[in-house]
Design a protein around this motif. Structure first.
Motif, PDB file in Angstrom:
ATOM      1  N   THR A 116     -24.688 111.442 155.623  1.00  0.00           N
ATOM      2  CA  THR A 116     -24.286 110.506 156.688  1.00  0.00           C
ATOM      3  C   THR A 116     -24.600 111.104 158.054  1.00  0.00           C
ATOM      4  OG1 THR A 116     -22.439 110.046 155.221  1.00  0.00           O
ATOM      5  CG2 THR A 116     -22.381 108.958 157.359  1.00  0.00           C
ATOM      6  N   ALA A 117     -25.491 110.432 158.774  1.00  0.00           N
ATOM      7  CA  ALA A 117     -25.908 110.938 160.095  1.00  0.00           C
ATOM      8  C   ALA A 117     -24.734 111.021 161.069  1.00  0.00           C
ATOM      9  CB  ALA A 117     -26.991 110.038 160.660  1.00  0.00           C
ATOM     10  N   LEU A 118     -23.705 110.178 160.849  1.00  0.00           N
ATOM     11  CA  LEU A 118     -22.582 110.127 161.789  1.00  0.00           C
ATOM     12  C   LEU A 118     -21.650 111.333 161.659  1.00  0.00           C
ATOM     13  CD1 LEU A 118     -21.693 106.338 161.461  1.00  0.00           C
ATOM     14  CD2 LEU A 118     -22.205 107.498 163.615  1.00  0.00           C
ATOM     15  N   VAL A 119     -21.756 112.054 160.549  1.00  0.00           N
ATOM     16  CA  VAL A 119     -20.822 113.165 160.326  1.00  0.00           C
ATOM     17  C   VAL A 119     -21.387 114.444 160.932  1.00  0.00           C
ATOM     18  CG1 VAL A 119     -19.612 114.529 158.576  1.00  0.00           C
ATOM     19  CG2 VAL A 119     -20.010 112.082 158.199  1.00  0.00           C
ATOM     20  N   ALA A 120     -20.611 115.059 161.853  1.00  0.00           N
ATOM     21  CA  ALA A 120     -21.065 116.331 162.439  1.00  0.00           C
ATOM     22  C   ALA A 120     -20.376 117.487 161.721  1.00  0.00           C
ATOM     23  CB  ALA A 120     -20.763 116.360 163.926  1.00  0.00           C
ATOM     24  N   VAL A 121     -19.031 117.481 161.769  1.00  0.00           N
ATOM     25  CA  VAL A 121     -18.279 118.542 161.084  1.00  0.00           C
ATOM     26  C   VAL A 121     -17.171 117.875 160.272  1.00  0.00           C
ATOM     27  CG1 VAL A 121     -16.949 120.668 161.373  1.00  0.00           C
ATOM     28  CG2 VAL A 121     -18.686 120.057 163.074  1.00  0.00           C
ATOM     29  N   PRO A 122     -17.241 117.916 158.926  1.00  0.00           N
ATOM     30  CA  PRO A 122     -16.180 117.299 158.138  1.00  0.00           C
ATOM     31  C   PRO A 122     -14.951 118.216 158.055  1.00  0.00           C
ATOM     32  CG  PRO A 122     -18.084 117.860 156.763  1.00  0.00           C
ATOM     33  CD  PRO A 122     -18.322 118.467 158.097  1.00  0.00           C
ATOM     34  N   PHE A 123     -13.787 117.596 157.841  1.00  0.00           N
ATOM     35  CA  PHE A 123     -12.581 118.430 157.670  1.00  0.00           C
ATOM     36  C   PHE A 123     -11.694 117.807 156.604  1.00  0.00           C
ATOM     37  CE2 PHE A 123     -11.429 115.490 161.104  1.00  0.00           C
ATOM     38  CZ  PHE A 123     -10.223 114.978 160.659  1.00  0.00           C
ATOM     39  N   MET A 124     -10.773 118.632 156.102  1.00  0.00           N
ATOM     40  CA  MET A 124      -9.818 118.163 155.098  1.00  0.00           C
ATOM     41  C   MET A 124      -8.476 118.813 155.427  1.00  0.00           C
ATOM     42  SD  MET A 124      -9.212 116.496 152.258  1.00  0.00           S
ATOM     43  CE  MET A 124     -10.500 116.314 151.053  1.00  0.00           C
ATOM     44  N   LEU A 125      -7.405 117.977 155.464  1.00  0.00           N
ATOM     45  CA  LEU A 125      -6.069 118.486 155.776  1.00  0.00           C
ATOM     46  C   LEU A 125      -5.154 118.227 154.589  1.00  0.00           C
ATOM     47  CD1 LEU A 125      -5.661 116.918 159.363  1.00  0.00           C
ATOM     48  CD2 LEU A 125      -6.605 119.152 158.797  1.00  0.00           C
ATOM     49  N   SER A 126      -4.213 119.158 154.397  1.00  0.00           N
ATOM     50  CA  SER A 126      -3.217 118.940 153.344  1.00  0.00           C
ATOM     51  C   SER A 126      -2.253 117.862 153.831  1.00  0.00           C
ATOM     52  CB  SER A 126      -2.465 120.237 153.082  1.00  0.00           C
ATOM     53  OG  SER A 126      -1.636 120.513 154.197  1.00  0.00           O
ATOM     54  N   PRO A 127      -1.440 117.263 152.922  1.00  0.00           N
ATOM     55  CA  PRO A 127      -0.505 116.224 153.375  1.00  0.00           C
ATOM     56  C   PRO A 127       0.421 116.735 154.486  1.00  0.00           C
ATOM     57  CG  PRO A 127      -0.617 116.261 150.982  1.00  0.00           C
ATOM     58  CD  PRO A 127      -1.402 117.430 151.452  1.00  0.00           C
ATOM     59  N   ARG A 128       0.595 118.056 154.595  1.00  0.00           N
ATOM     60  CA  ARG A 128       1.476 118.589 155.640  1.00  0.00           C
ATOM     61  C   ARG A 128       0.660 119.222 156.778  1.00  0.00           C
ATOM     62  NH1 ARG A 128       6.758 119.975 154.926  1.00  0.00           N
ATOM     63  NH2 ARG A 128       7.735 118.500 153.481  1.00  0.00           N
ATOM     64  N   TYR A 129      -0.537 118.759 156.955  1.00  0.00           N
ATOM     65  CA  TYR A 129      -1.408 119.147 158.068  1.00  0.00           C
ATOM     66  C   TYR A 129      -1.818 120.620 158.047  1.00  0.00           C
ATOM     67  CZ  TYR A 129      -0.024 114.527 159.452  1.00  0.00           C
ATOM     68  OH  TYR A 129       0.217 113.190 159.432  1.00  0.00           O
ATOM     69  N   GLY A 130      -2.008 121.115 156.867  1.00  0.00           N
ATOM     70  CA  GLY A 130      -2.614 122.434 156.737  1.00  0.00           C
ATOM     71  C   GLY A 130      -4.124 122.243 156.667  1.00  0.00           C
ATOM     72  N   ILE A 131      -4.881 123.077 157.355  1.00  0.00           N
ATOM     73  CA  ILE A 131      -6.333 122.886 157.375  1.00  0.00           C
ATOM     74  C   ILE A 131      -6.935 123.486 156.097  1.00  0.00           C
ATOM     75  CG2 ILE A 131      -8.499 123.378 158.602  1.00  0.00           C
ATOM     76  CD1 ILE A 131      -6.869 123.445 161.171  1.00  0.00           C
ATOM     77  N   LEU A 132      -7.459 122.586 155.227  1.00  0.00           N
ATOM     78  CA  LEU A 132      -8.070 123.028 153.977  1.00  0.00           C
ATOM     79  C   LEU A 132      -9.566 123.279 154.177  1.00  0.00           C
ATOM     80  CD1 LEU A 132      -6.346 120.407 151.628  1.00  0.00           C
ATOM     81  CD2 LEU A 132      -5.623 122.761 152.073  1.00  0.00           C
ATOM     82  N   TRP A 133     -10.143 122.506 155.055  1.00  0.00           N
ATOM     83  CA  TRP A 133     -11.593 122.600 155.331  1.00  0.00           C
ATOM     84  C   TRP A 133     -11.834 122.186 156.759  1.00  0.00           C
ATOM     85  CZ3 TRP A 133     -15.325 124.501 152.167  1.00  0.00           C
ATOM     86  CH2 TRP A 133     -16.657 124.363 152.585  1.00  0.00           C
ATOM     87  N   PRO A 134     -12.676 122.870 157.525  1.00  0.00           N
ATOM     88  CA  PRO A 134     -13.549 123.982 157.173  1.00  0.00           C
ATOM     89  C   PRO A 134     -12.730 125.253 156.843  1.00  0.00           C
ATOM     90  CG  PRO A 134     -14.070 123.085 159.360  1.00  0.00           C
ATOM     91  CD  PRO A 134     -12.826 122.442 158.914  1.00  0.00           C
ATOM     92  N   PRO A 135     -13.298 126.121 156.053  1.00  0.00           N
ATOM     93  CA  PRO A 135     -12.573 127.330 155.671  1.00  0.00           C
ATOM     94  C   PRO A 135     -12.268 128.180 156.910  1.00  0.00           C
ATOM     95  CG  PRO A 135     -14.896 127.444 155.029  1.00  0.00           C
ATOM     96  CD  PRO A 135     -14.654 126.061 155.501  1.00  0.00           C
TER      97      PRO A 135
END
Ligand code: ADP
Length: 663
Positions: free
Chosen positions: A89-108
């Motif tokens: 997807t050209a629109l995605v620059a940096v993807p991220f993933m958060l836990s349900p309690r806002y812990g940063i899972l990604w980027p590492p």
């Protein structure tokens, strides 16, 4: 009707209305530019609103596209999925993933992160882990919708005597809902936005209230020219007091754009969006997915987020270039001969630059609209392709109005004056004719009375000396002559001019003049005149003329010389030759004719003093007929003051044999 009252009626009925008409038209011509500007602003505003709507809708589609492309099954290896999502997807620059309690899972958060991910975490880490709030925009009309709707219903109550309860109840409810912070129906929200947009007074009050409550109002990046008067003072106030009060409770102000400041900075206008600050958890509690615009220093980044089924939040920083291209895609026609339409980013720079726009001040659009909460500071803006075109168009159309008004005025005033002067002329002629009739009857009666008096004297019994008889007879002859001349003049005048037949022959003007002078000499001398003909002897002065007509001219002139002489009774008649003409001059030492009357005396019925009390009888026809005859002979009569007093009448006739080869 008196000529004075005719003049008053003319001024009241023609001149005054024409002047009023002219003033009104010229005033409306002066307003032409403002009117045209308003029309143009209304047209372009509709286009700009439409474009702003399209841009807003495109943001929605961007969110949809990102959601569709992202699929993170529960328990999956999100790192791989997110990396694939980014590459697909050209629109995605940096993807991220958060836990349900806002812990940063990604980027590492460790050494595995690349530079871009590190930068991303540095900029957004605290916000994504729900430790700091971010600035979000809220439409001021939505924030204060209860006040706006309440004000609206009060205004409506005032408008209708009946109070229109049916109309006020739903608004009352909407206001209550808004007050309670309940989710407000979109229709109610729209109603508040519309009321705000349509009423400058509501805008003023809402901005004032926002300021009183310490809301942070930012200035817009542009100052639309067609709305330059709106809310400037408010904007100045808003700009002067950024971030008042408790820093922690207040959102950080959106940085003022610094790029490409124009030479003359535009006056700022207040934004329709107030700044509030919210934690990610607060934002995420309002829906399942969305777009968060964030100012990182002066840079604006867009974060997409979506809550997954397992409560985690996946999202990305959107690639600025691809995002701009998507939004700019809504612009189909940026350039037309009339206007330039574009979208401006948070720095006031156009997303799409139409050709031929170098050096344009993008911060001074003709009309502009803020796009909305999802695109803070962005505007849809329209510019006039030729900024001076309205003024030029207004100038030319007011010039046309001016010219038309002038033509109208000149024709009304000119036509009116002509009508008035011809009416005056007619009235004067009627008066002169009436005087003429009186004078003619008087003139006819006088010689008749004298003749009948002499007839009576001659009839008297008893011897009458021969000399007396001769004197009476000569006086009777002179009175008869006068009568004949008068009747001839009147008949001549009343006769159709073309019907007069002249029997032309070559006559000696000197001889004819001599005969007339001699025929009048006895009578004139008996009345105390000295009469002379000059020069005493001279060669013949041949002219082509009807000798009877010529005699009539000379008799009229001699009669005038006699009538208009007072103490100095001296008449000199001269006949002179010029190469082309013969001049017969009748000079007197009479009362003279003023400069202003020298042409008028030749008009029919015109008499310098036409009152009977002037003591000189006349009809005002003698000179008219004399000139008519002279002109029929291709000559003319003029009059001039005589040196030493009196008048000179000069009869000019073309010399006979003119142009003929000398014998
Ligand atoms: P009338 O003598 O019957 O009034 P005319 O046409 O012969 O009419 O003359 C017009 C007017 O010109 C006269 O009423 C008079 O006022 C003026 N006028 C004519 N001839 C003379 C003159 N020789 N000297 C002064 N005024 C004259």
């Amino acid at each position: 009707m008196k000529s004075r009252s005719l003049g008053v009626i003319f001024i009241a009925a023609v001149i005054v209305p024409s002047i009023l008409l002219a003033v009104l038209s010229i005033r409306s011509a002066g307003r032409e530019e403002a009117w045209m500007e308003k029309q143009m602003a209304a047209t372009l505003d509709a286009e700009v609103s439409h474009t702003a709507g399209l841009a807003g809708a495109e943001v929605g589609r961007v969110i949809d596209d990102l959601r569709t492309a992202l699929d993170v099954p529960v328990g999956s290896d999100y790192g791989r999925i997110l990396t694939r999502w980014k590459s697909a997807t050209a629109l995605v620059a940096v993807p991220f993933m958060l836990s349900p309690r806002y812990g940063i899972l990604w980027p590492p958060p460790d050494a595995r992160a690349d530079d871009e991910q590190k930068r991303f975490l540095k900029e957004n880490g605290s916000f994504l882990s729900d430790r700091i709030a971010t600035t979000v925009l809220q439409n001021i009309a939505v924030r204060y919708q209860n006040e706006i709707l309440a004000e609206n219903s009060v205004a409506k109550d005032k408008e209708s005597e009946s109070g229109a309860p049916a109309a006020t109840v739903p608004e009352g409810r909407a206001a209550a809902e808004a007050q309670a912070g309940a989710a407000v129906a979109p229709a109610t929200r729209q109603k508040a936005i519309d009321s705000f947009a349509q009423s400058p007074s509501i805008q003023t009050r809402v901005y004032e209230e926002a300021r009183e409550k310490g809301d942070q109002l930012n200035a817009r990046i542009v100052e639309p020219m067609a709305m330059a008067s709106q809310g400037q003072s408010l904007a100045a106030d808003a700009a002067a007091a950024p971030g008042l009060g408790d820093e922690a409770a207040k959102p950080a102000p959106v940085p003022a754009p610094t790029a490409k400041k124009s030479a003359a900075p535009a006056k700022e206008q207040p934004s329709q969006f107030v700044l509030t600050s919210q934690l990610l958890s607060q934002i995420a509690s309002q829906g399942d997915s969305g777009l968060i615009p964030r100012f990182i220093g002066e840079k604006l980044v867009f974060l997409f987020w979506e809550r997954q089924k397992d409560g985690r939040i996946a999202g990305c920083e959107i690639a600025a270039g691809a995002f701009r291209d998507r939004i700019a895609g809504v612009l189909t026609s940026t350039w037309s001969p009339v206007r330039i339409l574009t979208l401006l980013d948070e720095n006031g720079a156009p997303l799409a630059t139409p050709p031929d726009t170098a050096g344009r001040d993008w911060r001074r659009p003709f009309v502009a609209r803020e796009i909305g909460e999802s695109l803070p500071r962005w505007e849809a803006a329209a510019y006039l392709t030729r900024p001076d075109s309205i003024a030029a168009q207004a100038r030319s159309s007011s010039l046309v109005i001016w010219i038309m008004v002038m033509i109208l005025f000149v024709s009304v005033a000119g036509g009116g004056t002509m009508v008035l002067s011809s009416v005056y002329g007619e009235m004067k002629l009627v008066r002169q004719k009436a005087t003429f009739v009186t004078n003619v009857s008087h003139e006819l009666k006088t010689p008749l009375t004298s003749i009948s008096l002499f007839v009576d004297l001659l009839r008297r019994k008893g011897p009458l000396p021969q000399s007396k008889k001769e004197q009476y007879l000569s006086l009777m002859a002179s009175e008869t002559e006068r009568l004949t001349r008068l009747i001839n003049n009147v008949l001549d005048f009343s006769r159709d001019r073309a019907a007069r037949r002249y029997s032309m022959s070559t006559v000696d003007a000197r001889e004819v003049t001599g005969q007339i002078v001699e025929s009048q000499r006895v009578r004139l001398e008996s009345r105390g005149f000295s009469v002379s003909l000059e020069p005493a002897s001279a060669p013949a002065a041949p002219v082509r003329a009807d000798s009877e007509a010529l005699k009539q001219v000379l008799l009229n002139l001699l009669s005038n010389a006699e009538k208009y002489s007072a103490e100095r009774k001296e008449i000199v008649v001269s006949v002179t030759r010029e190469p082309e003409a013969v001049l017969i001059t009748v000079n007197d030492r009479g009362i003279g004719i003023q400069e202003k009357d020298r042409e008028k005396v030749f008009r029919e019925f015109y008499r310098v003093d036409d009152s009977l009390s002037s003591g000189v009888q006349g009809t005002g026809l003698g000179l008219t007929i004399a000139r008519r005859i002279a002109r029929d002979h291709e000559g003319d009569i003029t009059c001039a003051p005589r040196d030493g007093g009196g008048t000179s009448f000069v009869v000019r006739l073309p010399a006979a044999g003119r142009g003929e080869a000398p014998a």
